[in-house]
Scaffold this motif. Structure first.
Motif, PDB file in Angstrom:
ATOM      1  N   ILE A 406       0.748  -1.320   0.173  1.00 54.35           N
ATOM      2  CA  ILE A 406       0.275  -0.237  -0.097  1.00 54.35           C
ATOM      3  C   ILE A 406       0.901   1.160   0.100  1.00 54.35           C
ATOM      4  CG2 ILE A 406      -1.870   1.399   0.997  1.00 54.35           C
ATOM      5  CD1 ILE A 406      -2.697  -1.677   0.004  1.00 54.35           C
ATOM      6  N   TYR A 407       2.295   1.298   0.844  1.00 52.84           N
ATOM      7  CA  TYR A 407       3.440   2.130   0.594  1.00 52.84           C
ATOM      8  C   TYR A 407       3.439   2.641  -0.347  1.00 52.84           C
ATOM      9  CZ  TYR A 407       7.220   5.115   1.223  1.00 52.84           C
ATOM     10  OH  TYR A 407       8.515   6.099   1.155  1.00 52.84           O
ATOM     11  N   ARG A 408       3.460   1.948  -1.257  1.00 52.29           N
ATOM     12  CA  ARG A 408       4.048   1.470  -2.736  1.00 52.29           C
ATOM     13  C   ARG A 408       3.542   2.297  -3.775  1.00 52.29           C
ATOM     14  NH1 ARG A 408       8.057  -1.988  -6.231  1.00 52.29           N
ATOM     15  NH2 ARG A 408       8.779  -0.677  -8.168  1.00 52.29           N
ATOM     16  N   CYS A 409       2.511   1.495  -3.240  1.00 50.75           N
ATOM     17  CA  CYS A 409       0.961   2.327  -4.573  1.00 50.75           C
ATOM     18  C   CYS A 409       0.898   3.522  -4.314  1.00 50.75           C
ATOM     19  CB  CYS A 409      -0.555   1.684  -4.015  1.00 50.75           C
ATOM     20  SG  CYS A 409      -0.494   0.086  -4.176  1.00 50.75           S
ATOM     21  N   ILE A 410       0.911   3.303  -3.295  1.00 55.29           N
ATOM     22  CA  ILE A 410       0.469   5.676  -3.095  1.00 55.29           C
ATOM     23  C   ILE A 410       1.355   6.595  -3.494  1.00 55.29           C
ATOM     24  CG2 ILE A 410      -0.042   7.171  -1.234  1.00 55.29           C
ATOM     25  CD1 ILE A 410      -1.389   5.051   0.299  1.00 55.29           C
ATOM     26  N   GLU A 411       2.911   6.135  -2.597  1.00 53.56           N
ATOM     27  CA  GLU A 411       4.326   6.952  -3.295  1.00 53.56           C
ATOM     28  C   GLU A 411       4.492   6.695  -4.377  1.00 53.56           C
ATOM     29  OE1 GLU A 411       8.510   6.219  -2.713  1.00 53.56           O
ATOM     30  OE2 GLU A 411       7.295   4.753  -3.844  1.00 53.56           O
ATOM     31  N   ASN A 421      12.289  13.981  -0.396  1.00 48.93           N
ATOM     32  CA  ASN A 421      12.924  12.649   0.058  1.00 48.93           C
ATOM     33  C   ASN A 421      12.316  11.284   0.296  1.00 48.93           C
ATOM     34  OD1 ASN A 421      12.694  12.880   2.162  1.00 48.93           O
ATOM     35  ND2 ASN A 421      14.402  14.483   2.227  1.00 48.93           N
ATOM     36  N   ARG A 422      13.142  10.275   0.498  1.00 48.51           N
ATOM     37  CA  ARG A 422      12.190   9.566   0.704  1.00 48.51           C
ATOM     38  C   ARG A 422      11.788   9.644   2.348  1.00 48.51           C
ATOM     39  NH1 ARG A 422      12.231   4.237   0.216  1.00 48.51           N
ATOM     40  NH2 ARG A 422      11.561   2.893   2.335  1.00 48.51           N
ATOM     41  N   LYS A 423      12.214  10.505   3.080  1.00 52.05           N
ATOM     42  CA  LYS A 423      11.290  10.112   4.298  1.00 52.05           C
ATOM     43  C   LYS A 423      10.297  11.467   4.025  1.00 52.05           C
ATOM     44  CE  LYS A 423      12.656  11.684   9.282  1.00 52.05           C
ATOM     45  NZ  LYS A 423      14.072  12.348   9.955  1.00 52.05           N
ATOM     46  N   GLN A 424      10.789  12.744   3.564  1.00 44.39           N
ATOM     47  CA  GLN A 424       9.244  13.593   3.393  1.00 44.39           C
ATOM     48  C   GLN A 424       8.456  12.609   2.673  1.00 44.39           C
ATOM     49  OE1 GLN A 424      11.827  16.156   1.019  1.00 44.39           O
ATOM     50  NE2 GLN A 424      11.704  17.831   2.810  1.00 44.39           N
ATOM     51  N   ARG A 425       8.746  11.595   1.280  1.00 42.50           N
ATOM     52  CA  ARG A 425       7.432  10.912   0.570  1.00 42.50           C
ATOM     53  C   ARG A 425       6.941   9.942   2.041  1.00 42.50           C
ATOM     54  NH1 ARG A 425      10.977  10.953  -3.544  1.00 42.50           N
ATOM     55  NH2 ARG A 425      11.922   8.218  -2.901  1.00 42.50           N
ATOM     56  N   GLU A 426       7.402   9.464   2.330  1.00 40.87           N
ATOM     57  CA  GLU A 426       7.080   8.049   3.588  1.00 40.87           C
ATOM     58  C   GLU A 426       5.954   9.192   4.306  1.00 40.87           C
ATOM     59  OE1 GLU A 426       8.316   5.215   7.629  1.00 40.87           O
ATOM     60  OE2 GLU A 426       9.510   5.381   5.067  1.00 40.87           O
ATOM     61  N   ALA A 427       6.231  10.320   4.770  1.00 38.06           N
ATOM     62  CA  ALA A 427       5.461  11.295   5.911  1.00 38.06           C
ATOM     63  C   ALA A 427       4.022  12.357   5.770  1.00 38.06           C
ATOM     64  CB  ALA A 427       5.848  12.559   6.251  1.00 38.06           C
ATOM     65  N   ARG A 428       4.328  11.872   3.449  1.00 32.67           N
ATOM     66  CA  ARG A 428       2.861  12.201   2.745  1.00 32.67           C
ATOM     67  C   ARG A 428       2.465  11.163   2.651  1.00 32.67           C
ATOM     68  NH1 ARG A 428      -0.622  14.701   1.462  1.00 32.67           N
ATOM     69  NH2 ARG A 428      -1.078  15.228  -1.129  1.00 32.67           N
ATOM     70  N   VAL A 429       2.850  10.126   2.373  1.00 31.76           N
ATOM     71  CA  VAL A 429       1.830   8.616   2.759  1.00 31.76           C
ATOM     72  C   VAL A 429       1.177   8.351   3.902  1.00 31.76           C
ATOM     73  CG1 VAL A 429       1.450   6.334   2.202  1.00 31.76           C
ATOM     74  CG2 VAL A 429       3.365   7.692   0.514  1.00 31.76           C
ATOM     75  N   ALA A 430       2.482   8.777   4.716  1.00 27.07           N
ATOM     76  CA  ALA A 430       0.684   8.715   6.205  1.00 27.07           C
ATOM     77  C   ALA A 430      -0.463   9.926   6.426  1.00 27.07           C
ATOM     78  CB  ALA A 430       2.530   9.004   7.690  1.00 27.07           C
TER      79      ALA A 430
END
Length: 563
Positions: A406-411, A421-430
């Motif tokens: 699901i993370y990769r689908c949204i990211e 960057n990866r950290k910002q994208r992870e925060a955006r998915v959350a």
């Protein structure tokens, strides 16, 4: 104890003999974790010529109960308790040979999905003939003529020619009629119709339901509908059973239940059901009128101007022909509003949406996005505009890659457009999961671990990842149960209000349109037949085609007893 469902025939005291009596039925399935009880304490009585509907969401046990009546429980399913009697004869102890005498011959079935229930390599006539052979209905020499009669009886014109065609040469409505012909081949006493029209346009749905009603009235065949459509149940069934988690929670005359639901679950179903009797919630609360709204160029986010799309097709003799799928279509999508493109299958609405998304090149005409002609944009400019226009498709099972978490689908769209960057994208998915009311722990899961409604929430989160201005919703709620559909529509309204989103809603479900759309464009055979504010279209439709579309919606004028 079986609760007898009343019948109009017994008003004078002459109570007919029940056709079907199901009492205290219990159905279980073996799973890796043990025995699962799918249906408990299920009672049902149906009289000859009566129409009964079982309603409930997916997993409520309604189809499982109906399949038990046919001896067709899937997998490890078995009846572990209770009785099923057809005209007093017990069915639960039958062997396979005994069931074969009942199926088709005495109890017919119209299954849900015509494409998976018709053999793609057999001609339609052959498949109907197989139904006759299986039930030893007519002599071999008379079978062909009986096939033609059945197809005509099921409402298929030019039945002689249609019998020689294959399923892929039929429309959805025609395939459903072929299944009805097969279900009625042996003149059964009871016909079980499992979501018989859920995938069909409202006008085709109405024709098929009208036809089913005529056929059953003529032959006194009883009808058992399995459906999640409360409007259909209210309009077509005399009596109703509401199922929830394997149990019947409410039963009685259908209109009584829908106007005055007693059980909390029934009230939730009724409250969630889109109804034409209720106008759009937002319009009602803001006091918007049905008059056309004056728009300035700044108000318009997408302008479609004289759009034409032609396709080359092959004729019967392989000669080249041109199909005009979209014919001079024009409309404006106002910023922060919902415009619904409605019409039957083949009306051209999805083709228009694909041109608006720049996924399909117009033959002529122009699509403007915020005043820019998208056909004149460079590849880089078009790539950037795609950030602002996203899409949510009909099928939440097919639109998410099953191999992606699901993370990769949204990211994925964030990565494609090199956002953060990866950290910002992870925060955006959350943050996006929060917006669509999904737990952050869902990131680690895969699409097959989620329900249909949860998958559609993920599809919406993905569409919102790049902060779009427009979301195209292509039949985005039509595959969902009424309760889940209501949740998704509520979510879409909240997101629209919060983020000033504009929605282009492609759908054939006018009850959903009534509750969501500000403006409506009605399409037929590639042309716009009518357009305007939603209230005006519903209250005073100008064109006969629009009136037919609205009049075909099941339960059109039934006031539901909302809580």
């Amino acid at each position: 104890m079986t609760t007898a469902i009343g019948n109009d025939n017994n008003a004078n005291g002459n109570v007919p003999e029940p056709l079907l009596e199901v009492e205290d039925l219990r159905i279980t399935f073996e799973s890796s974790t043990g025995v699962v009880e799918a249906v408990r304490d299920f009672d049902l009585t149906i009289y000859p010529g009566q129409k009964v509907a079982i309603v409930g969401e997916s997993g409520s046990g309604k189809s499982t109960s109906a399949m038990a009546v046919l001896g067709l429980l899937p997998g490890t399913g078995k009846v572990t308790q209770g009785s099923i009697k057809l005209r007093g004869e017990e069915l639960t102890g039958l062997d396979e040979k005994g069931w074969q005498k009942v199926r088709g011959n005495r109890i017919g079935l119209v299954p849900q999905d015509p494409m998976s229930n018709l053999n793609p390599v057999w001609r339609i006539g052959t498949q109907v003939e197989e139904s006759l052979k299986a039930n030893n209905i007519v002599e071999g020499s008379e079978r062909h003529q009986r096939v033609i009669e059945l197809l005509e009886h099921a409402g298929l014109p030019d039945a002689e020619r249609r019998a020689t065609q294959f399923p892929h040469e039929f429309s959805g409505g025609m395939r459903q009629r072929a299944l009805i012909a097969m279900g009625l081949a042996a003149n059964p006493e009871l016909l079980i119709a499992d979501e018989p029209t859920s995938a069909l346009d409202v006008t085709v749905q109405k024709r098929i339901l009208d036809h089913l009603e005529t056929l059953t009235q003529e032959s006194q065949t009883a009808l058992l509908f399995i459906t999640h459509d409360l409007g259909l149940a209210a309009e077509r069934a005399d009596h109703l059973l509401v199922m929830h988690r394997g149990r019947v929670v409410e039963r009685g005359p259908s209109l009584d239940i829908l106007r005055n639901p007693k059980h909390p679950y029934t009230r939730r179903l009724v409250d969630a059901a889109p109804s034409l009797a209720a106008a759009r919630t937002q319009a009602a609360s803001t006091g918007e009128s049905a008059k056309a709204v004056e728009t300035t160029p700044e108000d318009v986010v997408i302008r479609v101007n004289n759009l034409v799309k032609e396709f080359d097709v092959r004729g019967q003799k392989a000669d080249k022909k041109v199909l005009r799928a979209v014919d001079e279509v024009s409309f404006d999508l106002r910023r922060g509003t919902t415009l619904a493109l409605v019409g039957e299958s083949g009306s051209g609405k999805s083709t228009v949406a694909n041109m608006a998304l720049s996924l399909l090149e117009p033959t002529s005409g122009t699509v403007y996005f915020e005043g820019q002609d998208i056909s004149k944009l460079s590849r880089k400019e078009l790539f950037n505009i795609r950030r602002k226009m996203q899409v949510v498709f009909q099928n939440p099972y097919g639109s998410l890659d099953p191999m992606f978490s699901i993370y990769r689908c949204i990211e994925e769209p964030l990565r494609l457009h090199k956002v953060g960057n990866r950290k910002q994208r992870e925060a955006r998915v959350a943050e996006l999961l929060d917006k669509v009311q999904m737990p952050r722990s869902a990131m680690r899961r895969y699409p097959n671990e989620l329900s249909g409604g949860q998958r559609q929430r993920i599809a919406i989160a993905r569409a919102m990842a790049l902060d779009p201005e427009v979301i195209v919703l292509d039949e985005a709620v039509s595959a969902l149960d009424v309760l889940v559909q209501d949740q998704i529509l509520t979510l879409l309204k909240e997101l629209q209000a919060e983020m000033d989103l504009s929605y282009l809603f492609i759908t054939h479900d006018l009850a959903v349109v009534r509750e969501t759309a500000d403006d409506i464009v009605v399409m037929r055979q590639g042309k716009v037949v009518e357009q305007g504010p939603a209230d005006a279209i519903f209250d005073t439709p100008q064109e006969e085609y629009t009136r037919n579309l609205i009049d075909s919606v099941p339960g059109l004028n039934i006031e539901l007893g909302r809580g």
